[in-house]
Scaffold this motif. Structure first.
Motif, PDB file in Angstrom:
ATOM      1  N   CYS A   1      -5.358 -13.009   7.684  1.00 37.54           N
ATOM      2  CA  CYS A   1      -4.359 -13.644   8.555  1.00 37.54           C
ATOM      3  C   CYS A   1      -3.092 -12.807   8.655  1.00 37.54           C
ATOM      4  CB  CYS A   1      -4.025 -15.045   8.039  1.00 37.54           C
ATOM      5  SG  CYS A   1      -5.384 -16.231   8.118  1.00 37.54           S
ATOM      6  N   CYS A   2      -2.611 -12.327   7.509  1.00 34.59           N
ATOM      7  CA  CYS A   2      -1.367 -11.538   7.496  1.00 34.59           C
ATOM      8  C   CYS A   2      -1.515 -10.246   8.277  1.00 34.59           C
ATOM      9  CB  CYS A   2      -0.960 -11.236   6.055  1.00 34.59           C
ATOM     10  SG  CYS A   2      -0.358 -12.667   5.136  1.00 34.59           S
ATOM     11  N   ALA A   3      -2.656  -9.571   8.116  1.00 34.26           N
ATOM     12  CA  ALA A   3      -2.872  -8.308   8.815  1.00 34.26           C
ATOM     13  C   ALA A   3      -2.864  -8.511  10.329  1.00 34.26           C
ATOM     14  CB  ALA A   3      -4.196  -7.691   8.367  1.00 34.26           C
ATOM     15  N   ALA A   4      -3.499  -9.582  10.789  1.00 34.73           N
ATOM     16  CA  ALA A   4      -3.564  -9.843  12.231  1.00 34.73           C
ATOM     17  C   ALA A   4      -2.180 -10.175  12.793  1.00 34.73           C
ATOM     18  CB  ALA A   4      -4.538 -10.989  12.504  1.00 34.73           C
ATOM     19  N   LEU A   5      -1.444 -11.021  12.099  1.00 32.79           N
ATOM     20  CA  LEU A   5      -0.127 -11.434  12.581  1.00 32.79           C
ATOM     21  C   LEU A   5       0.874 -10.286  12.555  1.00 32.79           C
ATOM     22  CD1 LEU A   5      -0.131 -14.879  10.788  1.00 32.79           C
ATOM     23  CD2 LEU A   5      -0.079 -14.548  13.267  1.00 32.79           C
ATOM     24  N   LYS A   6       0.790  -9.468  11.518  1.00 27.62           N
ATOM     25  CA  LYS A   6       1.678  -8.309  11.428  1.00 27.62           C
ATOM     26  C   LYS A   6       1.416  -7.340  12.576  1.00 27.62           C
ATOM     27  CE  LYS A   6       3.029  -4.543   8.299  1.00 27.62           C
ATOM     28  NZ  LYS A   6       2.778  -3.905   6.968  1.00 27.62           N
ATOM     29  N   ALA A   7       0.133  -7.147  12.895  1.00 25.35           N
ATOM     30  CA  ALA A   7      -0.225  -6.243  13.985  1.00 25.35           C
ATOM     31  C   ALA A   7       0.272  -6.741  15.332  1.00 25.35           C
ATOM     32  CB  ALA A   7      -1.742  -6.056  14.024  1.00 25.35           C
ATOM     33  N   MET A   8       0.462  -8.049  15.466  1.00 24.26           N
ATOM     34  CA  MET A   8       0.954  -8.621  16.718  1.00 24.26           C
ATOM     35  C   MET A   8       2.478  -8.679  16.781  1.00 24.26           C
ATOM     36  SD  MET A   8      -1.719  -9.154  18.485  1.00 24.26           S
ATOM     37  CE  MET A   8      -1.044 -10.115  19.820  1.00 24.26           C
ATOM     38  N   GLY A   9       3.137  -8.186  15.750  1.00 29.26           N
ATOM     39  CA  GLY A   9       4.598  -8.120  15.777  1.00 29.26           C
ATOM     40  C   GLY A   9       5.304  -9.277  15.113  1.00 29.26           C
ATOM     41  N   SER A  10       4.568 -10.100  14.383  1.00 33.36           N
ATOM     42  CA  SER A  10       5.204 -11.225  13.694  1.00 33.36           C
ATOM     43  C   SER A  10       5.884 -10.769  12.414  1.00 33.36           C
ATOM     44  CB  SER A  10       4.160 -12.296  13.353  1.00 33.36           C
ATOM     45  OG  SER A  10       3.571 -12.829  14.509  1.00 33.36           O
ATOM     46  N   ILE A  11       6.906 -11.517  12.005  1.00 27.96           N
ATOM     47  CA  ILE A  11       7.572 -11.298  10.719  1.00 27.96           C
ATOM     48  C   ILE A  11       6.887 -12.223   9.721  1.00 27.96           C
ATOM     49  CG2 ILE A  11       9.758 -11.420   9.465  1.00 27.96           C
ATOM     50  CD1 ILE A  11      11.112 -11.200  12.293  1.00 27.96           C
ATOM     51  N   VAL A  12       6.175 -11.660   8.753  1.00 25.82           N
ATOM     52  CA  VAL A  12       5.276 -12.442   7.914  1.00 25.82           C
ATOM     53  C   VAL A  12       5.807 -12.532   6.488  1.00 25.82           C
ATOM     54  CG1 VAL A  12       2.909 -12.699   7.069  1.00 25.82           C
ATOM     55  CG2 VAL A  12       3.326 -11.690   9.329  1.00 25.82           C
ATOM     56  N   TYR A  13       5.880 -13.772   5.984  1.00 27.52           N
ATOM     57  CA  TYR A  13       6.199 -14.035   4.582  1.00 27.52           C
ATOM     58  C   TYR A  13       4.926 -14.536   3.886  1.00 27.52           C
ATOM     59  CZ  TYR A  13      10.928 -14.271   6.566  1.00 27.52           C
ATOM     60  OH  TYR A  13      12.093 -14.003   7.241  1.00 27.52           O
ATOM     61  N   VAL A  14       4.862 -14.335   2.577  1.00 27.76           N
ATOM     62  CA  VAL A  14       3.688 -14.751   1.809  1.00 27.76           C
ATOM     63  C   VAL A  14       4.135 -15.547   0.604  1.00 27.76           C
ATOM     64  CG1 VAL A  14       1.761 -13.929   0.385  1.00 27.76           C
ATOM     65  CG2 VAL A  14       2.275 -12.798   2.564  1.00 27.76           C
ATOM     66  N   THR A  15       3.413 -16.632   0.297  1.00 19.43           N
ATOM     67  CA  THR A  15       3.590 -17.336  -0.972  1.00 19.43           C
ATOM     68  C   THR A  15       2.321 -17.142  -1.792  1.00 19.43           C
ATOM     69  OG1 THR A  15       2.638 -19.466  -0.304  1.00 19.43           O
ATOM     70  CG2 THR A  15       4.954 -19.077   0.236  1.00 19.43           C
ATOM     71  N   GLU A  16       2.467 -16.998  -3.108  1.00 17.88           N
ATOM     72  CA  GLU A  16       1.302 -16.719  -3.959  1.00 17.88           C
ATOM     73  C   GLU A  16       1.612 -17.105  -5.394  1.00 17.88           C
ATOM     74  OE1 GLU A  16      -1.962 -16.372  -5.222  1.00 17.88           O
ATOM     75  OE2 GLU A  16      -2.038 -15.471  -3.209  1.00 17.88           O
ATOM     76  N   ILE A  17       0.585 -17.578  -6.131  1.00 19.32           N
ATOM     77  CA  ILE A  17       0.750 -17.931  -7.544  1.00 19.32           C
ATOM     78  C   ILE A  17       0.206 -16.835  -8.467  1.00 19.32           C
ATOM     79  CG2 ILE A  17       0.635 -20.400  -7.051  1.00 19.32           C
ATOM     80  CD1 ILE A  17      -2.285 -20.297  -8.117  1.00 19.32           C
TER      81      ILE A  17
ATOM     82  N   PHE B   1       4.619  -7.087   2.847  1.00 20.83           N
ATOM     83  CA  PHE B   1       5.027  -8.462   3.123  1.00 20.83           C
ATOM     84  C   PHE B   1       6.024  -8.928   2.065  1.00 20.83           C
ATOM     85  CE2 PHE B   1       0.616  -8.056   4.666  1.00 20.83           C
ATOM     86  CZ  PHE B   1       0.859  -8.231   6.021  1.00 20.83           C
ATOM     87  N   ARG B   2       6.949  -9.771   2.474  1.00 14.88           N
ATOM     88  CA  ARG B   2       7.934 -10.289   1.546  1.00 14.88           C
ATOM     89  C   ARG B   2       7.394 -11.525   0.842  1.00 14.88           C
ATOM     90  NH1 ARG B   2      13.805 -13.004   2.891  1.00 14.88           N
ATOM     91  NH2 ARG B   2      14.351 -13.478   0.720  1.00 14.88           N
ATOM     92  N   LEU B   3       7.406 -11.507  -0.473  1.00 14.24           N
ATOM     93  CA  LEU B   3       6.915 -12.621  -1.269  1.00 14.24           C
ATOM     94  C   LEU B   3       8.047 -13.626  -1.472  1.00 14.24           C
ATOM     95  CD1 LEU B   3       4.252 -13.391  -2.834  1.00 14.24           C
ATOM     96  CD2 LEU B   3       5.498 -12.687  -4.882  1.00 14.24           C
ATOM     97  N   VAL B   4       7.807 -14.881  -1.118  1.00 14.86           N
ATOM     98  CA  VAL B   4       8.849 -15.906  -1.193  1.00 14.86           C
ATOM     99  C   VAL B   4       8.252 -17.190  -1.751  1.00 14.86           C
ATOM    100  CG1 VAL B   4      10.126 -14.970   0.774  1.00 14.86           C
ATOM    101  CG2 VAL B   4       8.376 -16.728   1.154  1.00 14.86           C
ATOM    102  N   LYS B   5       9.135 -18.135  -2.074  1.00 13.39           N
ATOM    103  CA  LYS B   5       8.719 -19.504  -2.310  1.00 13.39           C
ATOM    104  C   LYS B   5       8.842 -20.255  -0.990  1.00 13.39           C
ATOM    105  CE  LYS B   5       9.969 -19.835  -7.199  1.00 13.39           C
ATOM    106  NZ  LYS B   5      10.787 -20.559  -8.217  1.00 13.39           N
ATOM    107  N   LEU B   6       8.007 -21.232  -0.803  1.00 12.83           N
ATOM    108  CA  LEU B   6       7.963 -21.915   0.486  1.00 12.83           C
ATOM    109  C   LEU B   6       9.289 -22.581   0.823  1.00 12.83           C
ATOM    110  CD1 LEU B   6       6.209 -22.569   2.899  1.00 12.83           C
ATOM    111  CD2 LEU B   6       5.347 -24.586   1.692  1.00 12.83           C
TER     112      LEU B   6
END
Length: 595
Positions: free
Chosen positions: A392-408, A421-426
């Motif tokens: 999902c992130c790869a596709a959105l980034k390729a379309m010019g979106s600014i993508v944040y990621v949350t992960e445990i 990608f910038r890792l953030v809390k929701l």
């Protein structure tokens, strides 16, 4: 020679033998006696000098003239003029100089336009309306919970008595008459599923699944139909239900039912329908399943809870989703798993291809079809950076979106950071993002607190299998209004007017709202088929009552079956190279713990 004269002479040659006749009541240009739309009748010609040609005009035709074979052409010298004394009416000047008035055009008006519209013979149902009109209606949260655009017929399939052409009625689908359309869909899918077709051809003579009674609960799509027909060709008997209330392709289900399969599914099932279909699939007198093919664990859970004696006679379970695998490990840990199970989800061919490449393409398709959103410049938060999240992130980034990621998971989090990608809390970005996508396989990832803080117009959707990631239940309260925009798209409106766009009621976006690449599904389906063959034919004692990963040799075999599609040529190890690496020249090339 002028163009008018030339055209007239050509028409005379073509139509000189056609007798002139007045328009009859049967003519499509003449209204019938009971036509309520005609408020002024056509005047009859009273002059003896009526010309031999009358201009015929169809209502709504903007062309200079519209001629039919039933009318005579004018003489070459006949000319048309406008008589100011006739209020601008048309007239013809004949060769002898006399003037004749052309008949007036009928004036047609619709006294009741809606009534006339409803007289059209074409039956327009919810599906065609939802695709042609951006129809919206405000409903309470209760009535907006379940709807479908799958058919014009409002009758529940459970209330219908349907039989296929052979008189068999052991199925429950939307409409058996759609079977021909579904068969064409299946034939198209077969072209993009080379490994399954190759497996069907190679193993058909051996019948490795002879005697197997497979009960399945997966997405019922054209790709699944190819899998089911392959299993049957290999000797298995199959009964099937859907694992998602929105992902069933009704025409494909009809084709399967017409082909003799016991299918219980339709698009837009209610929760009660969902469990009813699973029970009908399982509970058939005199039929004991011995293999389970599951996607999400619902079928396994139902048999385990409701039919424990049946569950103990199962020879093997094949599970392909994160949620379902998690349930199996829970049963195994509690000592309640009494049959061996194969974890297809964590096989390399599933993780690296279906989860990654499939979601990389289908996330954009699902969002575009439902919202028509432009991705460039949009701020998107993707919850989870597993293989689905990576796609999902790869596709959105390729379309010019600014993508944040949350992960445990620190490892997946580090991968996200190194992929840019910038890792953030929701809670850090929930007020500013335009799109929220969940793909964790967990529950309550997006809770009511976050939904309350979202900006107006925020799009919320789920790419994980289960519908528990978004707390949709918390939105079913009296103070919130649900407004249906189109199928699978709801506005949830707060008292202050803020609204979010909820897709598929929090269920799997790509299979609920769009489609997925067939070729990638061929990889997963082939893996499932081989897992069934392995468990069914394994000698007693090879697999205990536990959860197993697919042997790497099978993973590599599945991959090799798909390489000819790309005209790809593998390099072979020399004996010296194989000895140096400590490998067999024919594989497996990765250890079993490799993911």
């Amino acid at each position: 020679m002028s163009v008018q004269v030339l055209a007239a002479k050509m028409a005379e040659v073509e139509l000189k033998d056609v007798p002139g006749k007045e328009l009859t009541p049967e003519s499509p240009l003449t209204p019938k006696a009971d036509d309520k739309g005609v408020v002024e009748n056509e005047p009859k010609a009273t002059s003896a000098t009526t010309p031999t040609m009358e201009p015929i005009v169809k209502t709504g035709d903007t062309s200079p003239g519209f001629l039919t074979p039933n009318t005579k052409m004018p003489q070459a010298s006949a000319m048309k003029r406008t008589d100011p004394q006739q209020n601008g009416g048309e007239a013809f000047v004949n060769r002898d100089g006399t003037v004749a008035e052309a008949p007036r055009l009928k004036k047609i008006q619709f006294a009741d336009q809606k009534q006339e519209f409803n007289k059209r013979p074409t039956k327009i149902g919810r599906r065609s309306l939802s695709r042609s009109i951006s129809q919206s209606s405000t409903d309470s949260y209760g009535s907006a919970a379940s709807y479908t655009d799958s058919s014009d017929d409002e009758t529940s399939p459970r209330d219908k008595q349907q039989k296929n052409s052979k008189g068999n009625g052991d199925f429950c689908i939307k409409n058996i008459k759609q079977a021909d359309f579904g068969r064409r869909e299946i034939e198209i899918a077969e072209q993009e599923m080379p490994a399954l077709m190759a497996l069907r051809k190679r193993a058909q003579g051996e019948k490795p699944l002879a005697g197997a009674k497979v009960v399945g609960c997966t997405h019922i799509t054209a790709q699944t139909a190819v899998l089911m027909e392959t299993l049957t060709a290999l000797g298995a008997q199959c009964r099937w239900a859907a694992c998602n209330i929105y992902s069933t392709q009704n025409e494909v289900a009809a084709a399967l039912a017409e082909g003799g399969f016991s299918v219980f599914a339709w698009k837009g099932e209610s929760e009660d329908d969902f469990w009813w279909c699973i029970d009908r699939c399982v509970n058939l007198e005199g039929w004991q399943p011995n293999m389970i093919l599951d996607d999400g664990g619902d079928l396994t859970h139902w048999i385990y809870k409701k039919y424990p004696s049946m569950f103990k006679k199962i020879k093997g379970i094949v599970e392909e989703s994160v949620t379902g695998v998690h349930r199996l490990y829970q049963l195994s840990k509690a000592g309640k798993l009494c049959v061996p199970a194969m974890n297809v989800n964590d096989s390399v061919t599933k993780q690296k291809f279906d989860n990654l490449y499939c979601c990389r393409e289908s996330i954009l398709d699902g969002l575009k079809r439902t919202t028509d959103v432009m991705f460039g410049g949009k701020q998107v938060v993707v919850c989870g950076y597993g293989e689905v999240g990576k796609g999902c992130c790869a596709a959105l980034k390729a379309m010019g979106s600014i993508v944040y990621v949350t992960e445990i998971d620190p490892i997946c989090a580090l991968q996200a950071c190194m992929d840019g990608f910038r890792l953030v809390k929701l809670n850090e970005v929930i007020r500013q993002v335009d799109i929220v996508i969940t793909c964790t396989g967990n529950k309550n990832v997006v809770v009511r607190e976050y939904l309350d803080r979202m900006k107006n117009g925020c799009i919320v959707c789920n790419m994980g299998h289960s519908n528990t990631e978004i707390d949709v239940a918390s939105l079913r309260t009296p103070e919130l209004t649900w407004e249906r925009v189109r199928s699978q798209v709801d506005h949830v409106i707060w008292p202050d007017g803020k609204r979010i766009v909820l897709l598929a009621e929090g269920r799997l976006l790509n299979l609920s709202c769009s489609t997925v690449p067939t070729f990638v599904l061929s990889i997963t389906a082939t893996t499932q088929a081989l897992a069934l063959i392995e468990l069914y034919n394994a000698p007693e004692g090879r697999y205990k009552q536990d959860v197993y990963l697919l042997p790497k040799k099978m993973d590599e075999y599945v991959a090799s079956l798909h390489l000819p599609t790309f005209d790809a040529h593998l390099t072979e190890l020399s004996d010296e190279q194989a000895k140096y690496l400590g490998l067999n020249k024919n594989g497996p090339f990765k250890p079993n713990y490799y993911r």
